[in-house]
Design an enzyme around this catalytic site. Structure first.
Site, PDB file in Angstrom:
ATOM      1  CG  HIS A 247      -1.778  -1.222   1.603  1.00 26.47           C
ATOM      2  ND1 HIS A 247      -2.203  -1.046   0.750  1.00 26.47           N
ATOM      3  CD2 HIS A 247      -1.696  -1.762   1.787  1.00 26.47           C
ATOM      4  CE1 HIS A 247      -2.926  -2.610   0.742  1.00 26.47           C
ATOM      5  NE2 HIS A 247      -2.874  -3.215   2.492  1.00 26.47           N
TER       6      HIS A 247
HETATM    7  C1  BDR Z   1      -3.171   0.927   4.929  1.00 27.70           C
HETATM    8  O1  BDR Z   1      -3.667   0.357   6.906  1.00 27.70           O
HETATM    9  C2  BDR Z   1      -2.264  -0.050   6.936  1.00 27.70           C
HETATM   10  O2  BDR Z   1      -2.406  -1.453   7.961  1.00 27.70           O
HETATM   11  C3  BDR Z   1      -1.240   0.222   6.224  1.00 27.70           C
HETATM   12  O3  BDR Z   1       0.119   0.879   6.398  1.00 27.70           O
HETATM   13  C4  BDR Z   1      -1.638   0.935   4.790  1.00 27.70           C
HETATM   14  O4  BDR Z   1      -0.795   2.353   5.573  1.00 27.70           O
HETATM   15  C5  BDR Z   1      -3.956   0.333   4.258  1.00 27.70           C
HETATM   16  O5  BDR Z   1      -4.884   0.071   4.784  1.00 27.70           O
END
Ligand code: BDR
Ligand code: CA
Length: 318
Positions: A247
């Site tokens: 992500h």
């Molecule tokens: C986001 O949520 C977190 O767990 C990750 O670091 C990312 O920023 C993804 O949904």
């Protein structure tokens, strides 16, 4: 949208977090294109003190002691904190050894730093990378609305529209944790680019991609390979994806090479009222509401190009 590929000054607001750690390394490695003014830390994946410790550890891996790390808000604006230890492990950086940081946090609160740093910067000069819940920046904006004009662009990881949620059926983690803060960001009028699950779920790890980090032979490549070997199990088991979605590094990838991404300029509103759909990002993809455009919503990526850029960039680190 016009993309300027000049050098940007960025502040990374983060909750490390396995994918956050990789995003930080990506940004620190790209010193020719990104001047990282500071790292500000927020509660999210893990409580803020643990996230701040992790940011210091990652800064050590990259050997960038000059970049200040500020700890920020310990909880969202309105709601209680929800963490994601089931995804990132109890430490927040599962899979890799965490040493005692070589140096401590910068003095002062992240929100005060954001206000002071923005106020002392020229108009439209700072790019803000939001890769955790948006609490720190929302608090800065509430306290000092004038800082908005100092920002060139916010590039955030958050939300989902074509892909379903990863914490509730409709909500993505960063927006769900602090939907009130996220909505303030969306309604701020600041140029905003969003990397939602729609795109990050197309940036999946594979054994071959992970091996390429290991083969770099440097400390940071090895740390990334170790993290990614443990990362993604949660998503593979729960969402039927074939690898771990990277992500947060998509935010840095977008800054370095926007031609790897496709999206559309749309209106987005965050649901802050309903218990059932709290944190849903309501994206007007087809312009049905005639609400004003407030975000560039990315929904596609050249994943091979992205992984190759990430691998070759972190090759420059120790
Ligand atoms: C986001 O949520 C977190 O767990 C990750 O670091 C990312 O920023 C993804 O949904
Ligand atoms: Ca994050």
């Amino acid at each position: 949208m016009q993309h300027q590929l000049d050098k940007r000054t960025i502040i990374v607001d983060t909750d490390p977090g396995q994918d956050d750690a990789i995003a930080l390394l990506f940004a620190l490695a790209a010193a020719d294109r990104l001047e990282v003014r500071a790292i500000t830390v927020v509660a999210g994946n893990v409580p803020v003190d643990r996230a701040a410790r992790n940011a210091l550890v990652v800064r050590d891996w990259a050997d960038c002691p000059e970049i200040p790390v500020y700890a920020g808000c310990p909880r969202p604006l309105v709601r209680d904190l929800t963490t994601a230890e089931s995804v990132h492990g109890k430490s927040g950086l599962d899979g890799v050894h965490l040493h005692e940081p070589h140096a401590g946090l910068a003095a002062g609160h992240a929100v005060d730093f954001l206000i002071n740093a923005l106020r002392s910067s020229p108009e439209g000069s700072i790019t803000l990378c939001l890769i955790g819940p948006s609490t720190n920046f929302a608090a800065a904006l509430i306290q000092a609305p004038d800082v908005a004009r100092r920002i060139r662009e916010i590039v955030m990881m958050g939300g989902c529209y074509f892909t379903r949620g990863n914490v509730t059926p409709v909500a993505e983690f960063n927006v769900y944790v602090d939907p009130h803060a996220a909505n303030l960001v969306f309604q701020s009028g600041i140029p905003l680019t969003v990397l939602p699950l729609d795109v990050t779920h197309k940036a999946l790890t594979t054994p071959v991609r992970i091996e390429k980090f290991r083969q770099l032979g440097n400390r940071c490549g090895s740390a990334i390979a170790q993290i990614l070997t443990s990362y993604g199990r949660h998503d593979i088991e729960n969402f039927g994806v074939e690898g771990g979605p990277l992500h947060d590094p998509c935010v840095i990838g977008y800054l370095l090479d926007p031609s790897l991404f496709l999206g559309r300029r749309v209106n987005v509103v965050v649901e802050t009222q309903s218990e059932l759909t709290l944190g849903e990002t309501v994206v007007d993809w087809n312009g049905l509401t005639k609400r004003a455009i407030n975000a560039f919503w990315i929904n596609d990526i050249d994943a091979d190009g992205f992984y190759s850029l990430l691998t070759k960039t972190v090759a420059r680190l120790p």
